[in-house]
Design a protein around this motif. Structure first.
Motif, mmCIF file in Angstrom:
data_model
loop_
_atom_site.group_PDB
_atom_site.id
_atom_site.type_symbol
_atom_site.label_atom_id
_atom_site.label_comp_id
_atom_site.label_asym_id
_atom_site.label_seq_id
_atom_site.Cartn_x
_atom_site.Cartn_y
_atom_site.Cartn_z
ATOM 1 N N LEU A 319 0.825 -1.199 0.000
ATOM 2 C CA LEU A 319 0.000 0.000 0.000
ATOM 3 C C LEU A 319 0.862 1.253 0.000
ATOM 4 O O LEU A 319 0.539 2.236 -0.684
ATOM 5 C CB LEU A 319 -0.924 -0.006 1.219
ATOM 6 C CG LEU A 319 -1.924 1.154 1.328
ATOM 7 C CD1 LEU A 319 -2.828 1.220 0.101
ATOM 8 C CD2 LEU A 319 -2.762 1.013 2.598
ATOM 9 N N THR A 323 0.505 4.052 -3.003
ATOM 10 C CA THR A 323 -0.038 5.389 -2.747
ATOM 11 C C THR A 323 0.776 6.474 -3.428
ATOM 12 O O THR A 323 0.255 7.553 -3.715
ATOM 13 C CB THR A 323 -0.055 5.680 -1.235
ATOM 14 O OG1 THR A 323 1.248 5.479 -0.702
ATOM 15 C CG2 THR A 323 -1.039 4.801 -0.521
ATOM 16 N N SER A 329 -4.625 -1.515 -5.525
ATOM 17 C CA SER A 329 -4.976 -1.690 -4.120
ATOM 18 C C SER A 329 -5.618 -3.056 -3.913
ATOM 19 O O SER A 329 -6.430 -3.498 -4.723
ATOM 20 C CB SER A 329 -5.936 -0.592 -3.655
ATOM 21 O OG SER A 329 -6.325 -0.795 -2.326
ATOM 22 N N ILE A 333 -10.419 1.147 -0.181
ATOM 23 C CA ILE A 333 -9.887 2.379 0.397
ATOM 24 C C ILE A 333 -10.839 2.992 1.429
ATOM 25 O O ILE A 333 -10.379 3.470 2.483
ATOM 26 C CB ILE A 333 -9.569 3.398 -0.716
ATOM 27 C CG1 ILE A 333 -8.450 2.867 -1.613
ATOM 28 C CG2 ILE A 333 -9.166 4.740 -0.120
ATOM 29 C CD1 ILE A 333 -7.138 2.595 -0.899
ATOM 30 N N THR A 344 -2.292 8.650 3.634
ATOM 31 C CA THR A 344 -2.315 8.377 2.196
ATOM 32 C C THR A 344 -2.388 9.674 1.396
ATOM 33 O O THR A 344 -1.751 9.804 0.346
ATOM 34 C CB THR A 344 -3.505 7.473 1.835
ATOM 35 O OG1 THR A 344 -3.498 6.315 2.681
ATOM 36 C CG2 THR A 344 -3.439 7.026 0.385
ATOM 37 N N LEU A 440 -5.871 5.925 -6.827
ATOM 38 C CA LEU A 440 -6.654 5.347 -5.729
ATOM 39 C C LEU A 440 -7.916 6.182 -5.519
ATOM 40 O O LEU A 440 -7.908 7.396 -5.737
ATOM 41 C CB LEU A 440 -5.834 5.322 -4.443
ATOM 42 C CG LEU A 440 -4.580 4.435 -4.453
ATOM 43 C CD1 LEU A 440 -3.802 4.598 -3.165
ATOM 44 C CD2 LEU A 440 -4.949 2.978 -4.686
#
Length: 493
Positions: A319, A323, A329, A333, A344, A440
């Motif tokens: 992760l 990020t 992922s 999230i 993040t 993300l």
């Protein structure tokens, strides 16, 4: 004027050639005079072309026209190698649409000015000074203001031709190597040969370009426990995020090492401050991010709470790498704790290395700001790192990048908050992800109305083109000032 001259001038073919020549010369002059404006023009033109391609019925799996908002957003996300989407990327697009996505991320990842210079080098077999300056603007924004700057660089102006060759070859070799590693693993997972070939190249491209799209409907959920597969993706994302100048330096160092192994005399490759700062800062951020995720998420039953210690450590590192711009992922999230979402946000805003496939303000920008703070705390006038002095104009550029980036994020967040009425932490997360081209998402982007989609598309454009590039283009920052006003110090702090 003779009859022959009159006939030549009236010939439609000659007139068209003359018009094409004038247009070509005008475009070349414009690109050489203002690389920053040229970059914006080319990026905007590519987005327009890809918007048209995505809107065609042949691009969608259902054979229908894709709406303007979705087509435009997808085009911006692809060219800016962001990874956000307003449609299901795996199921919405046809084979033709997926090919357009694949080609688009390759163009966007290399950088428009770099790609144009590579094509020019392939056609003309040479690279003139002006062309080197244009290509150099992709590797160092300082050259957009001053041309060939005085201090040492990760890649000097005379090495730009070699860098361009390295960019083209490294992109092909790295993606091919990643695909070769992924292919047998997919076969072991029971994926048919044809799909395994396509998935391997698609995932390798999306990893190296830091885009994060998945070709299969279930995404990484199908491989969330396959640590070999995830490790290959991490390697691809890291190589794409450190920057082509770093890859170029590492390639030269490897060649020099091999030459010394064969008892050949070669000059030692000196690693510049940029190379050292990028590698050290990137490593520190990856480790720091992983540690923070372990501490903040080890007891969260929705994320890492059900995992053992080894799995928690691996997933935290995965992760942390993603990020910074990767976009892949293995967890949802929105299930992260609020503290983890904020961490993040910070990692995404920082992003990867300069002249890379990653976005954000760049790790060297963060390093320069910290060096300036440390120098000020110690009462030292000059910033120094690895035995070298860093000039003040680098700090001014770094501050400009951070301020313009923060302004872009703030304005976009306010507008999205007003339009969507969504929670602030979700809005801030998706906006920073768009600006930093991370990919993300909390799921907010896909649920936005058209007005919000356009704002997010503009945020992605600002993040990829670069706030400094856009500011230089709009403010005509190359003008010279021939006087200095009297000095006066305001109170700061």
């Amino acid at each position: 004027m003779s009859d022959r001259t009159t006939a030549i001038s009236l010939n439609p073919l000659n007139r068209s050639r003359s018009w094409a020549g004038r247009a070509r010369n005008g475009l070349r002059e414009f690109s050489e005079t203002s690389p920053s404006r040229f970059a914006i023009l080319i990026f905007a033109s590519l987005i327009l072309i890809f918007t048209v391609l995505f809107s065609l019925p042949i691009s969608s799996a259902r054979g229908t026209v894709t709406g303007l908002a979705d087509s435009l957003f997808t085009a911006v996300s692809v060219i800016c190698v962001t990874g956000l989407s307003t449609v299901d990327m795996a199921t919405h697009w046809s084979v033709f649409g997926h090919i357009v996505v694949f080609v688009g991320v390759q163009i966007g990842a290399l950088g428009v000015l770099t790609l144009a210079s590579i094509l020019g080098l392939a056609v003309s077999r040479r690279l003139g000074l002006r062309a080197r300056l244009i290509a150099a603007s992709d590797t160092n924004p300082l050259r957009m203001h001053h041309g060939p700057v005085a201090e040492g660089q990760a890649v000097r102006l005379g090495e730009i031709g070699s860098l361009l060759v390295t960019v083209a070859i490294s992109a092909l070799v790295i993606e091919a190597a990643l695909a070769a590693l992924l292919f047998p693993r997919m076969l072991l997972d029971g994926i048919p040969v044809g799909e395994a070939v396509w998935y391997s190249f698609y995932y390798s491209a999306m990893a190296f370009t830091n885009t994060g799209f998945a070709p299969n409907a279930e995404g990484l959920a199908a491989f969330e426990n396959d640590y070999f597969f995830l490790s290959v993706l991490m390697i691809g994302v890291f190589l794409g995020s450190i920057g082509f100048p770093i890859i170029y330096t590492l390639t030269r160092s490897l060649k020099a090492w091999k030459a010394r192994r064969t008892n050949r005399t070669v000059n030692k490759v000196r690693w510049s401050v940029h190379v050292k700062l990028t590698l050290v800062t990137s490593a520190l951020l990856i480790v720091a991010g992983a540690v923070l995720y372990i501490v903040l998420e080890f007891d969260n039953p929705k994320t890492f709470g059900q995992l053992n210690a080894a799995d928690t450590v691996f997933q935290s590192f995965f992760l942390s790498v993603m990020t910074r711009s990767g976009g892949f992922s293995t967890i949802n999230i929105p299930d992260l704790n609020g503290s983890s979402l904020l961490v993040t946000d910070m990692l995404m805003f920082i992003g990867g290395g300069s002249a890379s496939t990653a976005g954000g303000i760049k790790v060297t920008t963060l390093a320069v700001l910290f060096l300036a703070a440390f120098a000020e705390a110690r009462g030292v006038q000059d910033m120094e790192s690895f035995g070298r002095r860093i000039p003040s104009d680098v700090l001014r550029l770094g501050v400009s990048v951070v301020l313009w980036g923060a302004t872009t994020v703030a304005v976009s967040s306010i507008l999205i908050l007003q339009i969507s009425k969504a929670p602030l932490d979700f809005v801030l997360f998706d906006v920073i992800s768009a600006f930093a081209t991370s990919g993300l998402t909390t799921g907010l982007t896909a649920s936005l109305p058209d007005a919000g989609v356009y704002i997010m598309a503009a945020t992605m454009f600002m993040g990829r083109v670069g706030t400094v590039t856009l500011a230089a283009a709009l403010a005509a920052s190359q003008r010279q000032q021939y006087f200095k006003r009297p000095e006066e110090r305001p109170i700061v702090g």
